[in-house]
Design a protein around this motif. Structure first.
Motif, PDB file in Angstrom:
ATOM      1  N   TYR A 271      47.804  32.431  44.811  1.00 49.78           N
ATOM      2  CA  TYR A 271      46.807  31.849  45.699  1.00 49.78           C
ATOM      3  C   TYR A 271      45.386  32.195  45.274  1.00 49.78           C
ATOM      4  CZ  TYR A 271      51.292  32.082  47.885  1.00 49.78           C
ATOM      5  OH  TYR A 271      52.634  31.991  48.092  1.00 49.78           O
ATOM      6  N   GLU A 272      45.242  32.604  44.029  1.00 50.13           N
ATOM      7  CA  GLU A 272      43.940  33.081  43.584  1.00 50.13           C
ATOM      8  C   GLU A 272      43.215  31.979  42.815  1.00 50.13           C
ATOM      9  OE1 GLU A 272      45.435  35.382  39.588  1.00 50.13           O
ATOM     10  OE2 GLU A 272      45.459  36.518  41.453  1.00 50.13           O
ATOM     11  N   VAL A 273      42.924  30.891  43.490  1.00 48.95           N
ATOM     12  CA  VAL A 273      42.428  29.700  42.796  1.00 48.95           C
ATOM     13  C   VAL A 273      41.127  29.981  42.052  1.00 48.95           C
ATOM     14  CG1 VAL A 273      41.285  28.791  44.852  1.00 48.95           C
ATOM     15  CG2 VAL A 273      41.910  27.245  43.012  1.00 48.95           C
ATOM     16  N   VAL A 274      40.217  30.713  42.672  1.00 46.94           N
ATOM     17  CA  VAL A 274      38.934  30.985  42.015  1.00 46.94           C
ATOM     18  C   VAL A 274      39.169  31.813  40.756  1.00 46.94           C
ATOM     19  CG1 VAL A 274      36.759  32.244  42.234  1.00 46.94           C
ATOM     20  CG2 VAL A 274      37.539  30.765  44.096  1.00 46.94           C
ATOM     21  N   LYS A 275      40.019  32.842  40.917  1.00 43.58           N
ATOM     22  CA  LYS A 275      40.283  33.712  39.782  1.00 43.58           C
ATOM     23  C   LYS A 275      40.986  32.934  38.660  1.00 43.58           C
ATOM     24  CE  LYS A 275      41.398  38.361  38.701  1.00 43.58           C
ATOM     25  NZ  LYS A 275      42.626  38.674  37.989  1.00 43.58           N
TER      26      LYS A 275
END
Lengths: 415, 415
Positions: A271-275
């Motif tokens: 769920y770490e879309v930005v990362k």
């Protein structure tokens, strides 16, 4: 263990973390000088002057009367009472400038040019107010120069009247107008794109299902950007899928952007879309030795745009903005005082702070008493307390306990 | 002798003058509460909240995880190490809320809802990170409630989170968004029409003939109005003929206007267009016991619009605005602190002040040393000095000499 898992965690090895100053320098280095633009006076309020303003004229531009009264030669009124013929009427704005003959007076208004041949003004209260074409009776004499404002008394031609770096308020805009500048060269405002991510987020005004919260970081950070002198654009509810995220971002970056700020989206797992979108594309994710605000990121995405990733908790997000982004934006925009005003005050209660991390607590300052009271505890989710705060309290990395009555550094948020 | 002849004069009988407070009260009484309007969050920055904001929801709205890790029953991890099956994956935003069975764990992300049946979260660093469908090995136990943010911990449903009178900054806008408010009820900004008159005035950018000056009060006062939270409209170079002046004014007043500010045009003789247009039409012209800024006017023109007439000298004009108009505008707009911040400081040099009049000198404050230095002398035409000032020094009516080192009242202009 992934660094991203630090999101929201109050733990980690301080020795392995980046220092606050080091990360601040990394963020500052990302955001270049924004360059300059020319704006009309009506749009200059709050902007920072980018070049010295030199006056092409003197102020006043000509000797003028400080009074309503009569322009005279002081020698002609050395003995009073005296009666003189009133040869001319000189209102403010009369441009033909008839000279004064010896032994006569001109009626003159405040601000009107003192005629050649006159060296003083007798204020109307010391006369009988005689009109042009008749005579005036003068009761009191004047010294040479009396009630005359000399050309150049305020500003001389060629004088720098406003220095580069001046923040433009009403008085500065008035001065610029007075020296004839219809527009000013100012630093361009940084253009900031604010992104908020997170599948748990719902727009304010929409109902919440269990597990959802209202999106608050976007409007909050946009307001903080504007407060810092930037122009904010808000892109909300970007997709959680990495490719869709990049596509949405590409579309938004079609507009010129000096800085992209994200909040959240750097959590663990799937769920770490930005990362996921920014890792190996120029953005470094790191832990910074501070509380709140440990998980941070900064870099240049695909060589295209400066990116700062802030944590998702609202308090962490705004504190991180204060520590890293606000000073960088203000410095880029030429502001002479990029940092918040800082004072020292005695803390009203005992504080605890984690070893090896700089703690930023929210507080209220009593400037008269010289004391500061923490509000709302250390928790990074306490937004109501943040909204009551007018300052941040700073507890150093090497301090774990602060006794009530000790002095701490305080950053003033309302200034 | 006409009162209007007081324009620009440093004389007059103080006993016959109106006191500063009396005129301030007259101006404040002219400008009514502006009422309220509803604005979206994106337009709320800097505005003043007009009604208490009550949260319809708790914050957090549900118990949620403060960590990335595993939701458990604390009793199930009382003895460690322990291995539990990972039954579910609970990312932030998951809304179906499957309950936790005894003897199992759910993988959970920061901000995600803690499932029914769980009472604590074990942070991922204390585990082997086992995925859903498999097992997780847990090394350290947790207390009930550990790493759980309780619903309502920040805000309870029904709580007033922002009081009427709050100035809205980033944190307050963030809080409003978090409680689900897409828009806020704020005080309407006062709409101010700024008029500049005077046949000697030339627009900045245009060349000057002898006897002319650049018009500076209009842009200066418009910026001051905006600084005070108002909306400024500028009407420049209105005619000097009274009937033409009234016609131009009538046209401008077709737009809603809460206050009309003029500067200049109250001089003597045939050239007092503002005075001629407004006398006997509801506006009183008066001398106020202050320096600079003696000639003042206030009233309601033809029962239609509040009018404040300021003197024409730029310094007098801006000082008068600070003393009379700014606090009235801010009070009308609901601002909790209508006045400038005031401190006391030791003056760096001897000052002289006229008997019976309150003197406002321009100065620079050294807040650390607690001293204030006058800049630019008492002259009302010294705009360059005004632009260097960051404060006003106030010398009382009953004081004619202030020795260096004495304390004076200081109004902070940059706050």
């Amino acid at each position: 263990m992934s660094e991203a898992r630090g999101h929201g965690h109050d733990h980690g090895d301080p020795a392995a973390m980046r220092g606050v100053e080091e990360h601040a320098a990394a963020v500052a280095a990302l955001i270049a000088d924004t360059g300059t633009e020319v704006v009309p006076l009506a749009a200059a309020r709050g902007r920072v002057l980018a070049a010295d303003l030199t006056s092409p004229v003197a102020l006043p531009p000509f000797d003028n009367s400080a009074m309503d009264g009569y322009a005279v030669r002081a020698a002609d009124v050395a003995t009073t009472p005296v009666t003189l013929p009133v040869a001319e009427d000189v209102p403010a704005g009369r441009v033909d400038g008839p000279p004064l003959e010896a032994g006569t007076a001109h009626r003159i208004m405040t601000g009107a040019p003192v005629p050649d041949g006159a060296d003083a003004v007798v204020q109307v209260e010391w006369t009988d107010g005689g009109p042009p074409g008749a005579t005036v009776s003068i009761e009191r004499g004047v010294e040479p120069g009396q009630s005359v404002r000399r050309a150049g008394d305020d500003v001389t031609a060629g004088q720098v009247v406003l220095r580069a770096g001046t923040v433009l308020g009403a008085a500065q805009i008035g001065l610029a107008a007075a020296v004839g500048a219809p527009e000013l060269t100012v630093h361009r405002r940084p253009r900031v794109l604010v992104l908020s991510t997170g599948s748990e987020l719902v727009a304010p005004g929409e109902p919440l299902r269990h597990g959802q919260i209202h999106e608050s970081n976007g409007p909050m950070l946009a307001a903080a950007v504007e407060d810092a002198g930037g122009e904010a654009r808000l892109l909300r509810f970007v997709p959680d899928d990495v490719e869709e995220f990049r596509t949405a971002l590409d579309a938004a970056l079609a507009e010129p952007t000096d800085l992209l700020i994200t909040s959240g989206g750097v959590s663990a797992g799937a769920y770490e879309v930005v990362k996921d979108a920014f890792t190996s594309r120029g953005v470094d994710f790191t832990k910074v030795a501070m509380q709140p605000g440990m998980p941070q990121g900064a870099g240049t995405y695909d060589g295209r745009v400066a990116v700062v990733t802030l944590p998702g908790n609202p308090v962490s997000s705004l504190v991180s903005f204060e520590v890293f982004v606000r000073p960088a934006l203000r410095r880029a925009a030429g502001h002479p005082h990029p940092d918040r005003a800082r004072v020292r005050a005695r803390v009203a209660e005992d504080l605890r702070s984690p070893a090896g991390r700089r703690q930023f607590r929210r507080g209220r300052l009593d400037a008269v008493a010289g004391t500061v009271a923490p509000v709302g505890g250390a928790g990074s989710h306490l937004l109501a307390a943040l909204a009551q705060a007018d300052c941040l309290l700073v507890v150093g990395e090497d301090v774990t306990e602060v006794a009530a009555g000790s002095e701490v550094e305080v950053w003033l948020l309302e200034s």
